[in-house]
Scaffold this active site. Structure first.
Site, PDB file in Angstrom:
ATOM      1  N   SER A  61       0.789  -1.236   0.000  1.00 29.45           N
ATOM      2  CA  SER A  61       0.000   0.000   0.000  1.00 29.45           C
ATOM      3  C   SER A  61       0.818   1.282   0.000  1.00 29.45           C
ATOM      4  O   SER A  61       0.254   2.367  -0.123  1.00 29.45           O
ATOM      5  CB  SER A  61      -0.953   0.017   1.196  1.00 29.45           C
ATOM      6  OG  SER A  61      -2.047  -0.837   0.978  1.00 29.45           O
ATOM      7  N   LYS A  64       0.248   3.866  -2.616  1.00 33.81           N
ATOM      8  CA  LYS A  64      -0.737   4.952  -2.511  1.00 33.81           C
ATOM      9  C   LYS A  64      -0.122   6.327  -2.311  1.00 33.81           C
ATOM     10  O   LYS A  64      -0.813   7.337  -2.432  1.00 33.81           O
ATOM     11  CB  LYS A  64      -1.729   4.628  -1.396  1.00 33.81           C
ATOM     12  CG  LYS A  64      -2.601   3.431  -1.729  1.00 33.81           C
ATOM     13  CD  LYS A  64      -3.305   2.846  -0.513  1.00 33.81           C
ATOM     14  CE  LYS A  64      -4.020   1.545  -0.887  1.00 33.81           C
ATOM     15  NZ  LYS A  64      -4.455   0.780   0.275  1.00 33.81           N
ATOM     16  N   SER A 121      -6.099   3.837   4.345  1.00 36.12           N
ATOM     17  CA  SER A 121      -5.498   3.056   3.267  1.00 36.12           C
ATOM     18  C   SER A 121      -6.562   2.341   2.433  1.00 36.12           C
ATOM     19  O   SER A 121      -6.397   1.177   2.045  1.00 36.12           O
ATOM     20  CB  SER A 121      -4.497   2.037   3.829  1.00 36.12           C
ATOM     21  OG  SER A 121      -3.689   1.505   2.812  1.00 36.12           O
TER      22      SER A 121
END
Length: 248
Positions: A61, A64, A121
């Site tokens: 993640s 991101k 997230s």
């Protein structure tokens, strides 16, 4: 009393040793067990420490960071606005992993979706914003890779917006530092990167969902300013962390 004196002596020796180690940064040795790491001064870009910093690895993640950067740049350019309505697609709502449980057809504000990405997230919010900014996820990924090249991220290839496991999706610790440094320039996102807990209203029933920051350093590390955590079975634990102390 002897034990107490011994303890004080041991403590003094330990403190003295630490002082000696950090008195000369050239001799300071860090024992980092992770595969790859880099420490960068965000104001100058100077590398203070690195270990396999250009090794290409799946970032989970932490991907991101680039997704948020493109959203922030679209906001600053006037391409989109914080109070714009975004209709959630079937694709966005079908994302697994970290999410805020968006439903197909519901309307959310850009601001809410960006907050959900930064704090919780949220994979579903990533896809929704990618479709809104880029027209499609595929076109948004093209923009991600284009921006990566502009930033000098030569160890990077993005395939999706959220870091869910997929072939040929990789970056390096060095490249993560570059895009994190760029993201931290945006005051808008800084507010959310340091938010510990908040809530969003989602779904056709307008349910309130509490969200908490996946980056626990925000609460427990003095001066923490971000940035992003990540985990998949393939990538294991990933972290982009930033802090500000004494204007550094």
């Amino acid at each position: 009393m002897k034990k107490f004196i011994s303890f004080l002596l041991a403590l003094f020796i330990a403190i003295t040793q630490v002082s000696i180690i950090f008195a000369d940064t050239e001799e300071a040795k860090l024992d980092i067990v992770s595969k790859s790491a880099v420490l960068m001064d965000a104001s100058t870009g100077k590398i203070l420490y690195e270990k396999n910093s250009h090794e290409k690895l799946p970032p989970a993640s932490v991907t991101k960071v680039m997704t948020m950067l493109l959203i922030c740049e679209a906001l600053e350019s006037g391409k989109i606005k914080e109070d714009d309505d975004v209709q959630i697609s079937e694709t966005a709502a079908s994302m697994g992993g970290s999410q805020i449980f968006l439903e197909p057809g519901e309307i959310q504000k850009v601001d809410t979706l960006l907050k959900s990405i930064a704090v919780a997230s949220a994979n579903d919010a990533c896809v929704a914003m990618a479709e809104y900014v880029g027209g499609s996820v595929e076109e948004f990924v093209v923009l991600m890779n284009k921006r990566a090249k502009e930033l000098g991220m030569n160890d990077t290839n993005f395939v999706n917006t959220n870091g869910l496991p997929v072939d040929n999706h990789y970056t390096s610790a060095y490249d993560i530092a570059l895009m994190s440094k760029e993201l931290l320039r945006h005051k808008k996102i800084s507010k959310y990167l340091t938010t510990w807990m908040d809530e969003v209203v989602v779904g056709k029933k307008q349910a309130k969902i509490g969200i908490s920051n996946t980056n626990k350093l925000v609460k427990h590390y003095t001066g923490a300013t971000g940035v992003k955590t990540g985990f998949t079975q393939q990538a294991k634990y990933c972290l982009s962390a930033s802090a500000l102390r004494n204007n550094t």
